[in-house]
Every structure is written in C-alpha cells, then in structure tokens.
Enzyme design. Sequence first.
Site, PDB file in Angstrom:
ATOM      1  N   GLU A  80     -61.689  14.020 -51.584  1.00  0.00           N
ATOM      2  CA  GLU A  80     -61.949  15.642 -51.307  1.00  0.00           C
ATOM      3  C   GLU A  80     -60.447  16.156 -51.597  1.00  0.00           C
ATOM      4  OE1 GLU A  80     -63.627  17.118 -47.627  1.00  0.00           O
ATOM      5  OE2 GLU A  80     -62.588  18.809 -48.053  1.00  0.00           O
ATOM      6  N   LYS A 252     -64.946  18.029 -38.071  1.00  0.00           N
ATOM      7  CA  LYS A 252     -65.023  17.461 -39.457  1.00  0.00           C
ATOM      8  C   LYS A 252     -63.494  17.513 -39.948  1.00  0.00           C
ATOM      9  CE  LYS A 252     -66.006  17.242 -44.031  1.00  0.00           C
ATOM     10  NZ  LYS A 252     -65.515  17.342 -45.216  1.00  0.00           N
ATOM     11  N   ASP A 268     -63.190   0.169 -40.064  1.00  0.00           N
ATOM     12  CA  ASP A 268     -64.716   0.462 -39.704  1.00  0.00           C
ATOM     13  C   ASP A 268     -64.680   1.885 -39.475  1.00  0.00           C
ATOM     14  OD1 ASP A 268     -67.277   0.987 -39.119  1.00  0.00           O
ATOM     15  OD2 ASP A 268     -67.434  -0.807 -37.864  1.00  0.00           O
ATOM     16  N   HIS A 363     -57.416  25.459 -52.325  1.00  0.00           N
ATOM     17  CA  HIS A 363     -58.248  24.525 -52.987  1.00  0.00           C
ATOM     18  C   HIS A 363     -58.097  24.811 -54.487  1.00  0.00           C
ATOM     19  CE1 HIS A 363     -61.480  21.638 -52.554  1.00  0.00           C
ATOM     20  NE2 HIS A 363     -61.840  22.134 -53.666  1.00  0.00           N
TER      21      HIS A 363
HETATM   22  C1  MEV Z   1     -63.809  20.751 -44.906  1.00  0.00           C
HETATM   23  O1  MEV Z   1     -63.682  19.538 -45.512  1.00  0.00           O
HETATM   24  C2  MEV Z   1     -63.205  20.966 -43.472  1.00  0.00           C
HETATM   25  C3  MEV Z   1     -63.035  22.209 -42.841  1.00  0.00           C
HETATM   26  O2  MEV Z   1     -64.453  22.764 -42.993  1.00  0.00           O
HETATM   27  C4  MEV Z   1     -62.671  22.138 -41.524  1.00  0.00           C
HETATM   28  C5  MEV Z   1     -62.861  23.434 -40.761  1.00  0.00           C
HETATM   29  O3  MEV Z   1     -63.530  24.435 -41.065  1.00  0.00           O
HETATM   30  O4  MEV Z   1     -61.977  23.559 -39.808  1.00  0.00           O
HETATM   31  C6  MEV Z   1     -62.181  23.235 -43.635  1.00  0.00           C
END
Ligand code: MEV
Length: 414
Positions: A80, A252, A268, A363
């Site tokens: 990513e 995430k 792992d 990005h």
């Molecule tokens: C993208 O890989 C991760 C995000 O969505 C995390 C977040 O929303 O805090 C940007």
Amino acid sequence: MNRKNEMFDKFYNKTIKERQEILKDLFNLNVENDLNKRLSIEEADKIVENVIAIGCLPIGLLTNLKLNNKHYVVPMMIEEPSVIAAANKACKLSLPKGFKGQALGNEMLGIVQIKTDNLKRTAEKIKENENEINRFGKEVCKNLEKYNGGWRSFYIEELKTKRGNFILFKFLVNTADAMGANIINSTAESLGIYLEQLLKEKVILRILSNYAVKRKVKLEAVFSINKEERELFLDAFEIAKHDIYRLVTNNKGFLNGADAVCLAFGQDFRAVEASLHSYSIENKKPLVNFTEHEDGIKAYAELPIAVGITGGAINVLPHAQTSLKITKPKTASELAMIIGCVGIANNFAATYALATKGIQQGHMKLHSRIIALSLGAKEEEIEIIQKLVENGIIKPKKDEIEKALAEIRKRQKN
Ligand code: MEV
C-alpha cells in the site's frame, strides 16, 4: 545529528542503488546476499504445499524511529502506498523524545481441554497432583531455561456446555525469544498425553492461545502538532471510541504499520492481528488511546503482541534475516515494541491526515512523485508536477505526467 541520521536525511530522494549503498555501509550488508537475495522455489517448496511460484512485496525503510533513546531503522514490507511515508512522518513528529516502551511480560498461554463427567472430581485430582504436573511441565520446557524462559504455572477453569462438561487446563510458558507457537503446541500435546493417563479422562483440544495478553508491551509518545490541529485530531479520534464501524478502520490504520513490520521480519502476522483485534473488541476501545498534551497529541497503548526473533519462518526467509541485521532487536519483546511503535505512528498519521487534509491528497502526491521519478524527473520538476496534481490541473496518470513534464522542460528551455 549523528552519522546514521545524516545518512538517512532525504532518503526518499536517493536512487535505489544509493539507498542500498547506505545500508551496505551502515549495517555491513551485502547487496547480493542480503538485499537482493530471494527465497528459491525449491526452498519455498519445503515451507508450504503445492508450490507453483513465489510472490513478493516491496520493502521500504522507516528511518527515524526512536524508542527508549535508541535510534532504529525498520524495514516495512507492504503493497500500500503512503504507509511507509506516513510512518516516517509521524516518527519525525515524535522527536526529539521519541517513544518510551516497556515489555509487561513474556508468557504465552496454552489450553488442554479435558472432557469429564465429574467436574468436581477431576478438578480435585488436578489440585492433588499440582506439584507433579508442574514438575512435568518444567521438564518438558527445560530447554528454554538457558534463555531465561521455561514453564511458569497453570490454572484450571470449569466449563459447562450443551455438549458436556470440560476442564480447561491453561498453562503459561515463557517462550523467551521465540514467538512460541511450536513450543506451546508441543508442550500442550505432551501434557495432553500425561493428563489423560493421570486423570483417566478424555483430552480433546491441545493448542496455544493467540490472545497474547501475558505478553503485552506498553508504549507512549507525543506527536507535536499545533493547537488547531490537535482539536481536529481529537474530534476525529473521538468517534473510534464510540462507533464500531470507525473503530475497525481506526485499528486498520494501526495494523498497516504493524503488519508491514511483521511481514518484513517473517512473523505470523495473522497471530498478531488476531490478538490485537480481540483485545480491542474485548476492551471496547481503540488499540491506541490519543489524548491532548501541551506539546501535541499523546499516544498511549498496552498491546498484546507475540513475535519472535528466532524459530519458525524467520530462519528461512532471507528478507527476515536481513531485517534482523538492519534493526537488530536483541529480544522478541524489543521487536514487539518496535512493531507497536510503528503501528502507533501509522494510526496517528492516518487520523491526523483524515482530520486535516484527508488521505487522498497525500496519496496522490506520493503517487505522482513515484510516476514522475520513474519518468526521470528532477526534484524541481517533481515539485511542479505535484502542485499540478494537487490543484487538480492534471491527474496522477503516467500519460498526463509525461505530457506535463515535456511542457515544463519546453518552458524552461525558452
Ligand atoms: C487505510 O489503509 C487506513 C485508514 O483508513 C486508517 C484510518 O481510517 O484511520 C486511512
């Protein structure tokens, strides 16, 4: 600035060859054997089944992590875009102090499930044989003692279900610098045979628990941002405390960084993810807590992370060996702290970007930089192209950037 920091200054502007030369110089790496070496298909065939090919992911560097006053360079393996850049940016905002960290334990838990018609009698028999069982466990885990690990203790829980009654025999082993899955699983199997004979009851499941709450690391850092941004940040973070849809995505953001380090070190990562997700859900709160601090935003987290610096795939994956040579964690707990720091950095960076300018802009900027670089653009040209993309004048697409680059050069000539 020490020599190491100086060499990593504007690392992103260097060519791949220049970056590899820096690593060669600083960490005594061999470009052929350490950086460019891949797992062979024959080796892969010994690791998993039905091998047909080998996949790969980019590995980039986090160059400026400071943890407990020590500077770390950390490989991150991820597909990513922006994650590595975001980790670097957040770690920079945590300087000069950086992160403070502490390992809160190093024990992994295993479960032996015993089916019984008489919970009371089986529990009593276990109690009566407590010393014997501990002696057996100690013997099975003897090899770990020279590494300050080994058998620690056990306890039992009674479980009544529609399928019958069970004793859950839970035991704790300090697995030293190994992640511990193999150690715990083989200890559980040996214990299973032993307990079956001792108790004359049927033993069913014998397995490690990936819920690594006896192996937590405690971490904190302050990220310097201005007052206005702090308010926006805290508002944005607030919803992760109340809404599961946001909580999962917030976490995430943490795992973007944590997983990337796990992958680079051959860990792992499914085990790390399983533990962290459950921990957040059990406590009904985000993995990392962010609060206001006079200098910015303070991050605090206690994270159950089980990883190792020896054993498992680490010994056979060339990139994992190289990562160890670069970051040099001396213990599994040190690696767990590093993984936690990078997770916090990415969690902070994502919320910060979302609360201020959004993530797409950064990005797109990065994406256009990569395309411009691949087209041979110089730094001044890249800056102009990034501005054009930022202002929506061109899209971050190869053909549009190529055209813009030709136009910039034409104008510079005239
Ligand atoms: C993208 O890989 C991760 C995000 O969505 C995390 C977040 O929303 O805090 C940007």
